[in-house]
Design a protein around this motif. Structure first.
Motif, PDB file in Angstrom:
ATOM      1  N   PHE A 155       0.839  -1.198   0.000  1.00 49.39           N
ATOM      2  CA  PHE A 155       0.000   0.000   0.000  1.00 49.39           C
ATOM      3  C   PHE A 155       0.865   1.235   0.000  1.00 49.39           C
ATOM      4  O   PHE A 155       1.980   1.223   0.539  1.00 49.39           O
ATOM      5  CB  PHE A 155      -0.921   0.034   1.226  1.00 49.39           C
ATOM      6  N   ALA A 156       0.326   2.311  -0.572  1.00 46.81           N
ATOM      7  CA  ALA A 156       1.008   3.598  -0.576  1.00 46.81           C
ATOM      8  C   ALA A 156       0.191   4.597   0.231  1.00 46.81           C
ATOM      9  O   ALA A 156      -1.033   4.652   0.117  1.00 46.81           O
ATOM     10  CB  ALA A 156       1.192   4.102  -2.006  1.00 46.81           C
ATOM     11  N   ALA A 157       0.878   5.379   1.061  1.00 49.94           N
ATOM     12  CA  ALA A 157       0.265   6.449   1.850  1.00 49.94           C
ATOM     13  C   ALA A 157       1.406   7.331   2.362  1.00 49.94           C
ATOM     14  O   ALA A 157       2.575   6.948   2.289  1.00 49.94           O
ATOM     15  CB  ALA A 157      -0.548   5.884   3.006  1.00 49.94           C
ATOM     16  N   ASP A 158       1.066   8.479   2.898  1.00 47.50           N
ATOM     17  CA  ASP A 158       2.078   9.362   3.480  1.00 47.50           C
ATOM     18  C   ASP A 158       2.181   9.041   4.971  1.00 47.50           C
ATOM     19  O   ASP A 158       1.447   9.572   5.785  1.00 47.50           O
ATOM     20  CB  ASP A 158       1.696  10.829   3.257  1.00 47.50           C
ATOM     21  N   PHE A 159       3.105   8.172   5.342  1.00 43.85           N
ATOM     22  CA  PHE A 159       3.239   7.711   6.723  1.00 43.85           C
ATOM     23  C   PHE A 159       3.956   8.707   7.629  1.00 43.85           C
ATOM     24  O   PHE A 159       3.808   8.655   8.844  1.00 43.85           O
ATOM     25  CB  PHE A 159       3.991   6.381   6.783  1.00 43.85           C
ATOM     26  N   ASN A 160       4.760   9.604   7.055  1.00 46.42           N
ATOM     27  CA  ASN A 160       5.536  10.525   7.892  1.00 46.42           C
ATOM     28  C   ASN A 160       5.164  11.993   7.677  1.00 46.42           C
ATOM     29  O   ASN A 160       5.907  12.883   8.082  1.00 46.42           O
ATOM     30  CB  ASN A 160       7.038  10.318   7.680  1.00 46.42           C
ATOM     31  N   ARG A 161       4.037  12.266   7.074  1.00 44.16           N
ATOM     32  CA  ARG A 161       3.467  13.608   6.914  1.00 44.16           C
ATOM     33  C   ARG A 161       4.405  14.602   6.231  1.00 44.16           C
ATOM     34  O   ARG A 161       4.420  15.777   6.564  1.00 44.16           O
ATOM     35  CB  ARG A 161       3.015  14.168   8.264  1.00 44.16           C
ATOM     36  N   ASP A 162       5.163  14.118   5.227  1.00 46.55           N
ATOM     37  CA  ASP A 162       6.037  15.031   4.497  1.00 46.55           C
ATOM     38  C   ASP A 162       5.487  15.369   3.121  1.00 46.55           C
ATOM     39  O   ASP A 162       6.148  16.034   2.326  1.00 46.55           O
ATOM     40  CB  ASP A 162       7.451  14.461   4.385  1.00 46.55           C
ATOM     41  N   GLY A 163       4.274  14.892   2.814  1.00 47.32           N
ATOM     42  CA  GLY A 163       3.650  15.179   1.528  1.00 47.32           C
ATOM     43  C   GLY A 163       4.100  14.267   0.401  1.00 47.32           C
ATOM     44  O   GLY A 163       3.704  14.476  -0.743  1.00 47.32           O
ATOM     45  N   LYS A 164       4.909  13.259   0.715  1.00 43.44           N
ATOM     46  CA  LYS A 164       5.405  12.327  -0.301  1.00 43.44           C
ATOM     47  C   LYS A 164       4.873  10.932   0.010  1.00 43.44           C
ATOM     48  O   LYS A 164       4.813  10.530   1.168  1.00 43.44           O
ATOM     49  CB  LYS A 164       6.934  12.308  -0.303  1.00 43.44           C
ATOM     50  N   LEU A 165       4.503  10.197  -1.045  1.00 43.34           N
ATOM     51  CA  LEU A 165       3.974   8.852  -0.839  1.00 43.34           C
ATOM     52  C   LEU A 165       5.060   7.893  -0.381  1.00 43.34           C
ATOM     53  O   LEU A 165       6.176   7.894  -0.901  1.00 43.34           O
ATOM     54  CB  LEU A 165       3.340   8.321  -2.125  1.00 43.34           C
ATOM     55  N   ASP A 166       4.704   7.090   0.617  1.00 47.53           N
ATOM     56  CA  ASP A 166       5.565   6.052   1.160  1.00 47.53           C
ATOM     57  C   ASP A 166       4.923   4.703   0.849  1.00 47.53           C
ATOM     58  O   ASP A 166       3.772   4.639   0.410  1.00 47.53           O
ATOM     59  CB  ASP A 166       5.709   6.230   2.680  1.00 47.53           C
ATOM     60  N   LEU A 167       5.646   3.615   1.087  1.00 46.22           N
ATOM     61  CA  LEU A 167       5.131   2.277   0.819  1.00 46.22           C
ATOM     62  C   LEU A 167       5.186   1.415   2.069  1.00 46.22           C
ATOM     63  O   LEU A 167       6.136   1.488   2.850  1.00 46.22           O
ATOM     64  CB  LEU A 167       5.961   1.589  -0.272  1.00 46.22           C
ATOM     65  N   ALA A 168       4.164   0.555   2.230  1.00 45.82           N
ATOM     66  CA  ALA A 168       4.151  -0.507   3.235  1.00 45.82           C
ATOM     67  C   ALA A 168       4.063  -1.821   2.477  1.00 45.82           C
ATOM     68  O   ALA A 168       3.175  -1.999   1.643  1.00 45.82           O
ATOM     69  CB  ALA A 168       2.966  -0.359   4.181  1.00 45.82           C
ATOM     70  N   VAL A 169       4.985  -2.732   2.752  1.00 47.64           N
ATOM     71  CA  VAL A 169       5.068  -3.993   2.022  1.00 47.64           C
ATOM     72  C   VAL A 169       5.118  -5.142   3.021  1.00 47.64           C
ATOM     73  O   VAL A 169       6.002  -5.176   3.883  1.00 47.64           O
ATOM     74  CB  VAL A 169       6.326  -4.033   1.126  1.00 47.64           C
ATOM     75  N   ALA A 170       4.168  -6.075   2.915  1.00 47.69           N
ATOM     76  CA  ALA A 170       4.202  -7.275   3.757  1.00 47.69           C
ATOM     77  C   ALA A 170       5.223  -8.238   3.189  1.00 47.69           C
ATOM     78  O   ALA A 170       5.356  -8.372   1.970  1.00 47.69           O
ATOM     79  CB  ALA A 170       2.837  -7.948   3.812  1.00 47.69           C
ATOM     80  N   THR A 171       5.929  -8.904   4.091  1.00 51.44           N
ATOM     81  CA  THR A 171       6.838  -9.943   3.624  1.00 51.44           C
ATOM     82  C   THR A 171       6.010 -11.078   3.058  1.00 51.44           C
ATOM     83  O   THR A 171       4.823 -11.202   3.321  1.00 51.44           O
ATOM     84  CB  THR A 171       7.705 -10.461   4.781  1.00 51.44           C
ATOM     85  N   SER A 172       6.611 -11.895   2.285  1.00 48.50           N
ATOM     86  CA  SER A 172       5.925 -13.047   1.704  1.00 48.50           C
ATOM     87  C   SER A 172       5.532 -14.018   2.805  1.00 48.50           C
ATOM     88  O   SER A 172       6.255 -14.167   3.782  1.00 48.50           O
ATOM     89  CB  SER A 172       6.867 -13.742   0.718  1.00 48.50           C
ATOM     90  N   PRO A 173       4.405 -14.716   2.653  1.00 45.28           N
ATOM     91  CA  PRO A 173       4.052 -15.737   3.631  1.00 45.28           C
ATOM     92  C   PRO A 173       5.097 -16.847   3.703  1.00 45.28           C
ATOM     93  O   PRO A 173       5.084 -17.648   4.618  1.00 45.28           O
ATOM     94  CB  PRO A 173       2.723 -16.294   3.137  1.00 45.28           C
ATOM     95  N   TYR A 174       6.000 -16.890   2.738  1.00 44.56           N
ATOM     96  CA  TYR A 174       7.010 -17.946   2.694  1.00 44.56           C
ATOM     97  C   TYR A 174       8.358 -17.501   3.243  1.00 44.56           C
ATOM     98  O   TYR A 174       9.294 -18.274   3.280  1.00 44.56           O
ATOM     99  CB  TYR A 174       7.176 -18.436   1.250  1.00 44.56           C
TER     100      TYR A 174
END
Length: 141
Positions: free
Chosen positions: A2-21
């Motif tokens: 997912f992409a969202a601004d996690f640190n409130r700097d106006g730039k998109l950040d990413l959250a990535v889940a590790t693989s289930p494997y």
């Protein structure tokens, strides 16, 4: 992912889940605003994060993360509240759910809820609006 601004700097950040494997949690990548990213703080989970969902679970207008986490044959959702600086704090661990997780206001009360695949059905957790959830309502498939 997912992409969202996690640190409130106006730039998109990413959250990535590790693989289930592969063992690991949720990796945060902070956007530089030019299409590149810097490794942020990883979110440690109690096993391996397989699926994630993004929503504002506590009403502070910051993105939060729900992750389904497995440790051996035991799986459950874990909720992490965004701190607004690119880091997250564990809010709660829920009882059932091992598969895909989605967030939405399923009961139209203004609070984000979570639906997650659990064994042979769906577990629906109604949000309280403070980063915690009521006991699940289970529906068979």
């Amino acid at each position: 992912m997912f992409a969202a601004d996690f640190n409130r700097d106006g730039k998109l950040d990413l959250a990535v889940a590790t693989s289930p494997y592969q063992p690991g949690g949720v990796k945060i990548f902070l956007g530089n605003g030019d299409g590149t990213f810097t490794q942020g703080t990883d979110i440690a989970v109690s096993g391996t994060a397989g699926h994630i969902a993004l929503a504002d679970f506590n009403g502070d207008h910051q993105p939060d993360i729900a992750a389904t986490v497995c440790n051996g044959s035991s799986c459950h959702p874990e909720i992490f509240i965004g701190q607004g600086d690119g880091t997250f704090k564990r809010s709660t661990t829920l009882s059932a759910g091992s598969g895909q997780v989605v967030a939405g206001d399923f009961d139209a009360d203004g609070h984000q809820d979570i639906a997650v695949v659990a064994d042979n059905g769906i577990a629906l957790y109604f949000g309280k609006g403070n980063g915690t959830f009521k006991s699940p309502v289970l529906a068979a498939l």
